[in-house]
Design a protein around this motif. Structure first.
Motif, mmCIF file in Angstrom:
data_model
loop_
_atom_site.group_PDB
_atom_site.id
_atom_site.type_symbol
_atom_site.label_atom_id
_atom_site.label_comp_id
_atom_site.label_asym_id
_atom_site.label_seq_id
_atom_site.Cartn_x
_atom_site.Cartn_y
_atom_site.Cartn_z
ATOM 1 N N ALA A 1 0.859 -1.263 0.113
ATOM 2 C CA ALA A 1 0.131 0.067 0.109
ATOM 3 C C ALA A 1 0.850 1.135 -0.061
ATOM 4 C CB ALA A 1 -0.934 -0.101 1.262
ATOM 5 N N SER A 2 0.384 2.453 -0.305
ATOM 6 C CA SER A 2 1.190 3.538 -0.388
ATOM 7 C C SER A 2 1.753 3.932 1.244
ATOM 8 C CB SER A 2 0.100 4.688 -0.620
ATOM 9 O OG SER A 2 -0.880 4.974 -0.143
ATOM 10 N N ALA A 3 2.794 4.540 1.129
ATOM 11 C CA ALA A 3 3.547 4.873 2.285
ATOM 12 C C ALA A 3 2.629 5.262 3.455
ATOM 13 C CB ALA A 3 4.694 5.831 2.208
ATOM 14 N N THR A 4 1.999 6.242 3.263
ATOM 15 C CA THR A 4 1.175 7.118 4.440
ATOM 16 C C THR A 4 -0.230 6.902 4.344
ATOM 17 O OG1 THR A 4 1.486 9.225 3.548
ATOM 18 C CG2 THR A 4 3.376 8.470 5.093
ATOM 19 N N GLY A 5 -0.893 5.968 3.428
ATOM 20 C CA GLY A 5 -2.027 6.189 3.223
ATOM 21 C C GLY A 5 -2.646 7.079 2.386
ATOM 22 N N ALA A 6 -1.978 7.787 1.517
ATOM 23 C CA ALA A 6 -2.234 8.879 0.617
ATOM 24 C C ALA A 6 -3.421 8.304 -0.457
ATOM 25 C CB ALA A 6 -1.140 9.432 -0.094
ATOM 26 N N TYR A 7 -3.958 9.198 -0.734
ATOM 27 C CA TYR A 7 -4.995 9.136 -1.876
ATOM 28 C C TYR A 7 -4.331 9.288 -3.102
ATOM 29 C CZ TYR A 7 -9.424 9.393 -4.579
ATOM 30 O OH TYR A 7 -10.428 9.146 -5.344
ATOM 31 N N LEU A 8 -3.959 8.718 -3.943
ATOM 32 C CA LEU A 8 -3.079 8.722 -4.948
ATOM 33 C C LEU A 8 -3.530 9.564 -6.232
ATOM 34 C CD1 LEU A 8 -1.427 4.944 -5.280
ATOM 35 C CD2 LEU A 8 -0.445 7.094 -4.154
ATOM 36 N N THR B 1 8.972 -5.168 1.463
ATOM 37 C CA THR B 1 10.242 -5.977 1.169
ATOM 38 C C THR B 1 10.738 -6.082 2.612
ATOM 39 O OG1 THR B 1 10.057 -5.487 -1.120
ATOM 40 C CG2 THR B 1 12.023 -6.508 0.038
ATOM 41 N N LYS B 2 10.895 -5.006 3.260
ATOM 42 C CA LYS B 2 11.485 -5.096 4.759
ATOM 43 C C LYS B 2 10.951 -6.044 5.696
ATOM 44 C CE LYS B 2 12.399 -1.856 8.485
ATOM 45 N NZ LYS B 2 12.298 -0.595 9.085
ATOM 46 N N TYR B 3 9.693 -5.845 5.664
ATOM 47 C CA TYR B 3 8.973 -6.817 6.766
ATOM 48 C C TYR B 3 8.582 -8.302 6.425
ATOM 49 C CZ TYR B 3 8.681 -2.508 9.878
ATOM 50 O OH TYR B 3 9.167 -1.278 10.406
ATOM 51 N N PHE B 4 8.742 -8.442 4.979
ATOM 52 C CA PHE B 4 8.340 -9.727 4.742
ATOM 53 C C PHE B 4 9.043 -10.357 3.518
ATOM 54 C CE2 PHE B 4 4.384 -7.183 6.000
ATOM 55 C CZ PHE B 4 4.136 -8.053 7.162
ATOM 56 N N SER B 5 10.256 -9.854 3.585
ATOM 57 C CA SER B 5 11.240 -10.447 2.811
ATOM 58 C C SER B 5 11.186 -10.838 1.491
ATOM 59 C CB SER B 5 11.862 -11.575 3.586
ATOM 60 O OG SER B 5 12.195 -11.421 4.946
ATOM 61 N N SER B 6 10.072 -10.329 0.595
ATOM 62 C CA SER B 6 10.014 -10.331 -0.689
ATOM 63 C C SER B 6 9.289 -9.351 -1.286
ATOM 64 C CB SER B 6 9.180 -11.785 -0.970
ATOM 65 O OG SER B 6 7.967 -11.663 -0.258
ATOM 66 N N PRO B 7 9.419 -9.047 -2.754
ATOM 67 C CA PRO B 7 8.645 -7.692 -3.428
ATOM 68 C C PRO B 7 7.345 -8.195 -3.530
ATOM 69 C CG PRO B 7 9.977 -9.205 -4.635
ATOM 70 C CD PRO B 7 10.346 -9.678 -3.618
ATOM 71 N N PRO B 8 6.575 -7.289 -3.285
ATOM 72 C CA PRO B 8 4.884 -7.606 -3.173
ATOM 73 C C PRO B 8 4.699 -7.683 -4.899
ATOM 74 C CG PRO B 8 5.497 -4.980 -3.050
ATOM 75 C CD PRO B 8 6.652 -5.689 -2.819
ATOM 76 N N ARG B 9 3.660 -8.352 -5.114
ATOM 77 C CA ARG B 9 2.907 -8.582 -6.348
ATOM 78 C C ARG B 9 1.511 -7.905 -6.755
ATOM 79 N NH1 ARG B 9 6.560 -10.082 -9.775
ATOM 80 N NH2 ARG B 9 4.873 -11.120 -11.221
ATOM 81 N N GLY B 10 0.848 -7.652 -5.321
ATOM 82 C CA GLY B 10 -0.238 -6.613 -5.118
ATOM 83 C C GLY B 10 -0.281 -5.320 -4.521
ATOM 84 N N PHE B 11 -1.167 -4.710 -4.979
ATOM 85 C CA PHE B 11 -1.182 -3.217 -4.203
ATOM 86 C C PHE B 11 -2.529 -3.034 -4.189
ATOM 87 C CE2 PHE B 11 -0.577 1.220 -3.940
ATOM 88 C CZ PHE B 11 0.397 1.591 -3.549
ATOM 89 N N TRP B 12 -2.777 -2.275 -2.798
ATOM 90 C CA TRP B 12 -4.016 -1.677 -2.657
ATOM 91 C C TRP B 12 -4.057 -0.143 -2.532
ATOM 92 C CZ3 TRP B 12 -8.825 -1.276 -2.183
ATOM 93 C CH2 TRP B 12 -9.570 -0.432 -1.182
ATOM 94 N N SER B 13 -4.447 0.347 -3.541
ATOM 95 C CA SER B 13 -4.680 1.814 -3.660
ATOM 96 C C SER B 13 -5.886 2.418 -2.479
ATOM 97 C CB SER B 13 -5.001 2.490 -5.129
ATOM 98 O OG SER B 13 -5.099 3.870 -5.268
ATOM 99 N N PHE B 14 -5.366 3.342 -1.699
ATOM 100 C CA PHE B 14 -6.282 3.675 -0.418
ATOM 101 C C PHE B 14 -7.633 3.984 -1.118
ATOM 102 C CE2 PHE B 14 -2.438 2.989 2.231
ATOM 103 C CZ PHE B 14 -3.031 2.483 3.375
ATOM 104 N N ASP B 15 -8.655 3.752 -0.461
ATOM 105 C CA ASP B 15 -9.871 4.069 -0.736
ATOM 106 C C ASP B 15 -10.323 3.752 -2.177
ATOM 107 O OD1 ASP B 15 -10.566 5.301 1.867
ATOM 108 O OD2 ASP B 15 -9.098 6.963 1.289
ATOM 109 N N GLY B 16 -9.679 2.911 -2.525
ATOM 110 C CA GLY B 16 -9.921 2.392 -3.724
ATOM 111 C C GLY B 16 -9.500 3.480 -5.110
ATOM 112 N N GLY B 17 -8.798 4.448 -4.824
ATOM 113 C CA GLY B 17 -8.409 5.326 -5.801
ATOM 114 C C GLY B 17 -7.647 5.002 -7.136
ATOM 115 N N TYR B 18 -8.326 4.941 -8.111
ATOM 116 C CA TYR B 18 -7.760 4.199 -9.240
ATOM 117 C C TYR B 18 -7.885 5.309 -10.493
ATOM 118 C CZ TYR B 18 -6.831 1.185 -13.366
ATOM 119 O OH TYR B 18 -6.482 0.808 -14.434
#
Length: 667
Positions: A151-158, A180-197
């Motif tokens: 997810a975005s660093a600080t919950g920003a509405y992109l 990656t820091k906390y789960f030791s692998s690069p992410p494959r999915g991403f959640w854009s806060f509040d569904g901003g697309y």
């Protein structure tokens, strides 16, 4: 976890996010009763549920997103100590309440139930998990039960970060790095806060290595061409990003204002939420309760009815019955899709983690029953991770519509008359940060730290929590204070950078106040995207070629644009005479807009010193404004106002000379 062929798949997505509340100093605990409440009521019970089902061998799959700021707070040793103190406070309150009740009190059995619940969670946090919540989540990820999305660093509405893609890229980049820091692998999915697309955000995500995301139903349903399977199958955007659309009917079963499961009158009345902690407070006092007990003991009442004492057994039975109804409804959907489309249904449900156990006390029971029912072999539906369904064939390619999860699927919840002022100042700070990044630290470690801290302050000011709280009129005073605090810190750092000041003590104080994203690198966040774009081949002609000749209409448009900006600056200077200090930020925003124009003109006029002359004049005007805000002498105000107008005229002269140079070169 391997997904077998099934008539239908249910993709549960739970997102956890809270605004970042930093410690006052390095030696104080967090002012975070909000986080402690949510950990106790939601995060810890959800984690225990997932852990217990895994131990029992229940084959469940859940998709989860934890915002980087929540991960930073939870992983902090200060937070673990603070939460341990909070648990003790809850336990002490529960014992006091039991002591106030007689043995014949009708509330005593319920009070004992809540006390036992507190004791169980104390043992869970201190003994079973030993304060390491993220480590337990990581274990469940490796077991195949949980799939995490970045997810975005600080919950920003992109979509509202500004016109520069680098600002959104910084949020995405830090979000992926934290994962990656906390789960030791690069992410494959991403959640854009509040569904901003938006299509632009989609391209940035794919460039960051993301391969799938979620979008609100209206974004997918409004795609071009129209998706043949509606939201019952993922689609592929033109850039290659796979998009899962949320199902409206499934969400309404839970959240409908009248018939939704969450509004069952038999359920526990929700607790009064803790207010946002005031960062200016000097103490970490527990939240003040609005009633005599620290826990609600009554069920929700229908309109005109008296509240009844909460019946936990009855509420638990209702939650299980609703879970059965939920699965029956999804099975009917699956059967309908199979008949109409001849394809397995993919049903996506996205819910906030803070809802479970907090605003919906029985939500944990409901979720457990749903996952147990999905594991039964006679149910034509199974839980699934998003990544397992990215390989379904065929996937239709279409361009989703821009939108959000807000009512109406547009940005009104974040950009309105109550919150629009935030974006004006964030845009100014964003442009200033990009300029600092382009200049760079030039092998000066202090400047490197300064730019990195400026990036942290801007990211925290970009959080979507502040406009949301302002729009809903919830703790708006604290939200304004947080935004202004981060912006004030940013502009102080910018002034130090521009003027060459080495305020080591001031920088260290800001770093201690916001010890977040210690590995942040401004070069990777704000320069990497621009460099990669410049390295890509382009068919555009060079600026010094004959194709770059400038016609009269373009020159006139440039003159009119700079005249408009300077006129607005003159009006703002007059407003500053009333000593409205907030006007200085408006002036800076206009100044930044004009600087962007001049920077482009200077490049095209091949005058490397023009921008510096222009910036010197900008600094002069800003100093004039500061003096205006601090003086009440009428004659001095008039003199300063005249100097300000002269400075604006100097800006216009600089622009005019650049335009003349460009015209001469074009000829």
């Amino acid at each position: 976890m391997t997904v077998t062929v099934s008539p239908g798949y249910l993709c549960f997505f739970i997102n956890a996010h809270l605004p970042y509340m930093a410690p006052l100093t390095a030696n104080t605990v967090y002012q975070d009763n909000w986080l402690c409440n949510t950990l106790f009521n939601s995060y810890l019970p959800i984690l225990e549920l997932f852990d217990r089902l895994a131990e029992e061998g229940i084959p469940y799959c859940v998709n989860l997103s934890i915002s980087p700021v929540v991960m930073e707070m939870i992983a902090s040793p200060a937070m673990a100590e603070r939460f341990s103190q909070y648990l003790q406070m809850r336990w002490d309150n529960a014992q006091q309440e039991l002591g106030k009740m007689g043995h014949s009190s009708p509330l005593r059995p319920l009070a004992q139930h809540f006390a036992d619940e507190i004791q169980h969670r104390i043992e869970l946090f201190r003994e079973r998990y030993q304060g390491r919540v993220l480590a337990t989540i990581n274990r469940l990820v490796h077991c195949g039960h949980l799939e995490l999305l970045a997810a975005s660093a600080t919950g920003a509405y992109l979509p509202l970060l500004g016109s520069s893609p680098s600002l959104a890229w910084g949020q995405i980049k830090v979000g992926c790095q934290s994962y990656t820091k906390y789960f030791s692998s690069p992410p494959r999915g991403f959640w854009s806060f509040d569904g901003g697309y938006t299509p632009e955000i989609s391209e940035l995500l794919y460039s960051a290595g993301i391969r799938y995301t979620l979008a609100p139903a209206l974004c997918v349903l409004g795609g071009v061409p129209r998706p043949q399977a509606a939201t019952f199958r993922p689609i592929v955007a033109p850039d290659g990003l796979i998009v899962f659309g949320e199902d409206i009917e499934t969400k309404l079963d839970i959240l409908h204002s009248r018939t939704g499961f969450i509004n069952n009158p038999e359920y526990l009345r929700t607790e009064t939420p803790a207010p946002i902690p005031d960062a200016a407070s000097k103490s970490a006092k527990p939240p003040v309760q609005s009633h005599i007990y620290s826990q609600s003991y009554y069920s929700r009442a229908r309109s005109g009815e008296h509240q009844q004492i909460y019946n936990f057994q009855q509420a638990m039975a209702s939650a299980k019955l609703q879970a059965q109804t939920f699965i029956e409804n999804r099975c009917r959907q699956t059967q309908w899709v199979a008949q109409k489309l001849g394809t397995p249904a993919v049903i996506t449900l996205a819910l906030p983690a803070e809802m479970f156990g907090q605003s919906w006390y029985e939500g944990i029971i409901w979720l457990e029953e749903v996952l147990r029912l999905l594991a039964q072999p006679d149910i034509p539906l199974q839980s699934s991770h998003f990544s397992s369904l990215c390989h379904l064939e065929p996937l239709q390619q279409c361009t989703p519509n821009s939108g959000s999860a807000n009512a109406g699927s547009f940005s009104a919840n974040w950009l309105n008359e109550r919150s629009s002022w935030i974006y004006k100042h964030n845009y100014l700070a964003g442009q200033r940060l990009l300029k600092m990044a382009k200049i760079g630290h030039q092998r000066d470690d202090f400047k490197r730290r300064l730019i990195n801290q400026a990036a942290r302050e801007l990211m925290l000011a970009q959080s979507s929590d502040w406009p949301t709280l302002l729009s809903n009129d919830l703790d708006s005073k604290a939200a304004r204070k947080e935004v202004r605090r981060h912006l004030a810190a940013f502009h102080k750092l910018f002034d130090d950078f521009r003027e060459g000041r080495a305020d080591e003590a001031g920088l260290r104080k800001l770093e201690e106040r916001c010890p977040i994203f210690p590995d942040l690198s401004y070069e990777e966040c704000y320069l990497e995207l621009e460099r990669s774009q410049k390295s890509m081949p382009t068919n555009q002609p060079e600026l010094n070629s004959s194709a770059a000749a400038i016609d009269k209409d373009e020159i006139i448009a440039g003159i009119l644009q700079i005249q408009k900006v300077t006129r607005e600056l003159a009006v703002l200077c007059q407003q500053a005479l009333a000593t409205d200090k907030d006007v200085s930020l408006d002036i800076s925003a206009k100044a930044c807009e004009s600087v962007a124009i001049v920077e482009d003109l200077a490049r095209r006029a091949r005058d490397p010193h023009a921008l510096q002359r222009y910036l010197d004049t900008t600094t002069k005007l800003e100093n004039i404004i500061k003096i205006i805000a601090d003086t009440n002498d009428t004659q001095e105000l008039l003199d300063l106002h005249r100097e300000a107008i002269e400075a604006v005229d100097a800006w216009a002269d600089t622009v005019e000379s650049l335009l003349k140079s460009i015209i001469a070169q074009a000829k």
